[in-house]
Design a protein around this motif. Structure first.
Motif, mmCIF file in Angstrom:
data_model
loop_
_atom_site.group_PDB
_atom_site.id
_atom_site.type_symbol
_atom_site.label_atom_id
_atom_site.label_comp_id
_atom_site.label_asym_id
_atom_site.label_seq_id
_atom_site.Cartn_x
_atom_site.Cartn_y
_atom_site.Cartn_z
ATOM 1 N N ASP A 49 0.513 7.337 7.378
ATOM 2 C CA ASP A 49 -0.278 7.429 8.751
ATOM 3 C C ASP A 49 -1.832 7.477 8.340
ATOM 4 O OD1 ASP A 49 -0.734 9.813 7.008
ATOM 5 O OD2 ASP A 49 -0.786 11.234 8.586
ATOM 6 N N GLN A 50 -1.947 6.973 7.211
ATOM 7 C CA GLN A 50 -3.257 6.477 6.843
ATOM 8 C C GLN A 50 -3.485 4.841 6.136
ATOM 9 O OE1 GLN A 50 -4.882 9.378 4.027
ATOM 10 N NE2 GLN A 50 -3.504 11.104 4.876
ATOM 11 N N LEU A 51 -2.526 4.054 6.657
ATOM 12 C CA LEU A 51 -2.624 2.734 6.119
ATOM 13 C C LEU A 51 -3.793 1.962 6.792
ATOM 14 C CD1 LEU A 51 1.377 1.836 6.870
ATOM 15 C CD2 LEU A 51 -0.027 1.782 4.636
ATOM 16 N N ILE B 201 -7.362 -4.334 1.787
ATOM 17 C CA ILE B 201 -6.812 -5.477 1.447
ATOM 18 C C ILE B 201 -6.810 -5.616 -0.136
ATOM 19 C CG2 ILE B 201 -7.267 -8.201 1.863
ATOM 20 C CD1 ILE B 201 -8.480 -7.506 4.275
ATOM 21 N N LYS B 202 -7.801 -5.452 -0.950
ATOM 22 C CA LYS B 202 -8.043 -5.576 -2.249
ATOM 23 C C LYS B 202 -7.116 -4.859 -2.827
ATOM 24 C CE LYS B 202 -11.548 -5.284 -6.135
ATOM 25 N NZ LYS B 202 -10.664 -4.252 -6.906
ATOM 26 N N ARG B 203 -6.948 -3.546 -2.592
ATOM 27 C CA ARG B 203 -5.888 -2.488 -3.163
ATOM 28 C C ARG B 203 -4.338 -3.371 -2.850
ATOM 29 N NH1 ARG B 203 -5.138 3.701 -2.151
ATOM 30 N NH2 ARG B 203 -3.338 4.249 -3.620
ATOM 31 N N ALA B 204 -4.091 -3.751 -1.828
ATOM 32 C CA ALA B 204 -2.917 -4.215 -1.478
ATOM 33 C C ALA B 204 -2.420 -5.403 -2.278
ATOM 34 C CB ALA B 204 -2.751 -4.814 -0.026
ATOM 35 N N PHE B 205 -3.567 -6.353 -2.459
ATOM 36 C CA PHE B 205 -3.164 -7.767 -3.360
ATOM 37 C C PHE B 205 -3.045 -7.404 -4.790
ATOM 38 C CE2 PHE B 205 -4.474 -10.114 0.456
ATOM 39 C CZ PHE B 205 -3.456 -11.173 0.279
ATOM 40 N N LEU C 65 0.833 -1.274 0.074
ATOM 41 C CA LEU C 65 -0.062 0.124 -0.268
ATOM 42 C C LEU C 65 0.722 1.429 0.092
ATOM 43 C CD1 LEU C 65 -2.615 -1.236 2.415
ATOM 44 C CD2 LEU C 65 -3.101 -0.773 0.015
ATOM 45 N N LEU C 66 1.875 1.239 0.511
ATOM 46 C CA LEU C 66 2.662 2.255 0.683
ATOM 47 C C LEU C 66 3.394 2.561 -0.803
ATOM 48 C CD1 LEU C 66 4.944 1.846 3.990
ATOM 49 C CD2 LEU C 66 3.346 3.773 3.407
ATOM 50 N N ALA C 67 3.681 1.593 -1.261
ATOM 51 C CA ALA C 67 4.249 1.623 -2.632
ATOM 52 C C ALA C 67 2.959 2.206 -3.770
ATOM 53 C CB ALA C 67 4.713 0.299 -3.413
#
Length: 358
Positions: A196-198, A203-207, A188-190
């Motif tokens: 500070d908004q993690l 989950i969907k965006r992370a995968f 998500l950082l990438a």
């Protein structure tokens, strides 16, 4: 790993026989000493026990006459013991996730901060100090790289760079679900989410971000030993890794480096079982362990950061610069939201199981 009761801990913190006695039923050490003369600690085994014996347990015994007995036990075993109200452990030394789970089960006693005589509660960072568990060292997941492939000034500086496989080409590694904490935050950082908004994690965006990088991932590591070996063998040139795994390689002259920027601070914590046979001794050991002088010694040995901020004043400047948890490192890192993870671990596990098979 299918059993989510054992998914809480990084593999370096799973059951080890190394330096401890294996916990069985009935407990093999029952009756070996009077309860007032011992404290039984769930620990991680191996080299960790060697360091703690030398820097904490033996000095504590010399001062108090209380013998410290380290044993190995899975989280599942501890939950079973607690639910059966057959507690044969006193002090739990584990990653914070399992302690949150045990706290939710109602089986942890309050940390007796008011009885401390060697340590001062206010010297322990407030983020590490909870009612029923207290952090005693900080480890970190960092972005590491091979310095021959990425010399000084030409290496990735953040997770967005890590995801940039054109500019920073080469095989990579990330943490597996089996470690208990796959690198969804880094994905998500990438993808542009501010530190500070993690949370709550998307989950969907992370995968989706993980999928974009997956062709360049040589392997998802499931143990600290595997992650360091892959970096040592140059099987990968970039990867997430625990700082305590990469720093010893750097000290040995292996061409590796890492950045503190956007690192994830992770906490090893202490808790006392409700109804523990040696609860008072366990509380005393926590007090002893969190002294700045004691923390400075074992933090330097383990290469993980102290939670008592006074300990950083005892460490050398070079030592402090290599450890997470210092004011400088905290400014560029983040603590994971453990409550979110404990609420959503089964969901993430299911998503991971589906994704990894695609």
């Amino acid at each position: 790993m299918a059993d989510t009761t054992t998914n809480f801990l990084p593999s370096r913190r799973k059951v080890l026989l190394g330096g401890g006695v294996m916990l069985t039923a009935p407990f093999v050490l029952r009756g070996t000493a009077q309860s007032s003369e011992q404290v039984i600690v769930r620990t991680t085994g191996g080299r960790y026990d060697d360091v703690m014996r030398r820097q904490v347990y033996d000095p504590f015994t010399e001062l108090t006459g209380i013998t410290v007995i380290p044993v190995a036990a899975t989280i599942a075993k501890m939950l079973t013991m607690a639910r059966a109200r057959n507690v044969e452990l006193d002090l739990i030394d584990a990653a914070i996730g399992p302690l949150v789970t045990l706290q939710r089960e109602g089986v942890l006693a309050p940390i007796d901060y008011g009885s401390w005589k060697w340590s001062k509660p206010d010297d322990v960072m407030v983020d590490y100090r909870q009612d029923k568990h207290v952090g005693h060292y900080v480890y970190a997941s960092v972005l590491a790289y091979n310095t021959n492939s990425f010399p000084d000034g030409q290496h990735p500086q953040n997770w967005s760079d890590f995801w940039n496989s054109e500019k920073f080409a080469g095989p990579r590694m990330l943490a597996d679900m089996a470690t208990g904490h796959p690198n969804l935050e880094f994905a998500l950082l990438a993808d542009g989410v501010p530190m500070d908004q993690l949370y709550p994690l998307d989950i969907k965006r992370a995968f989706e971000a993980m999928s974009r990088l997956r062709p360049h991932i040589r392997k998802f590591w499931d143990t600290g030993a595997l992650s360091s070996q892959m970096m040592l063998d140059q099987e990968v040139l970039l990867g997430s890794i625990w700082n305590g795994r990469v720093q010893p390689l750097i000290d040995q002259g292996v061409p590796l480096g890492f950045v503190w920027n956007q690192h994830m601070q992770q906490l090893q914590s202490l808790g006392v079982f409700e109804g523990a046979p040696n609860a008072k001794n366990a509380q005393m050991l926590i007090d002893f362990m969190l002294q700045p002088e004691v923390q400075a010694r074992y933090s330097a040995d383990l290469q993980y950061g102290p939670t008592n901020q006074k300990a950083f004043g005892i460490l050398t400047a070079e030592q402090a610069a290599q450890l997470p948890g210092s004011p400088a490192s905290r400014a560029v890192g983040f603590l994971p939201n453990i409550d979110w993870w404990e609420d959503n671990r089964e969901l993430v596990n299911r998503e991971w199981s589906n994704w990894i098979l695609q």
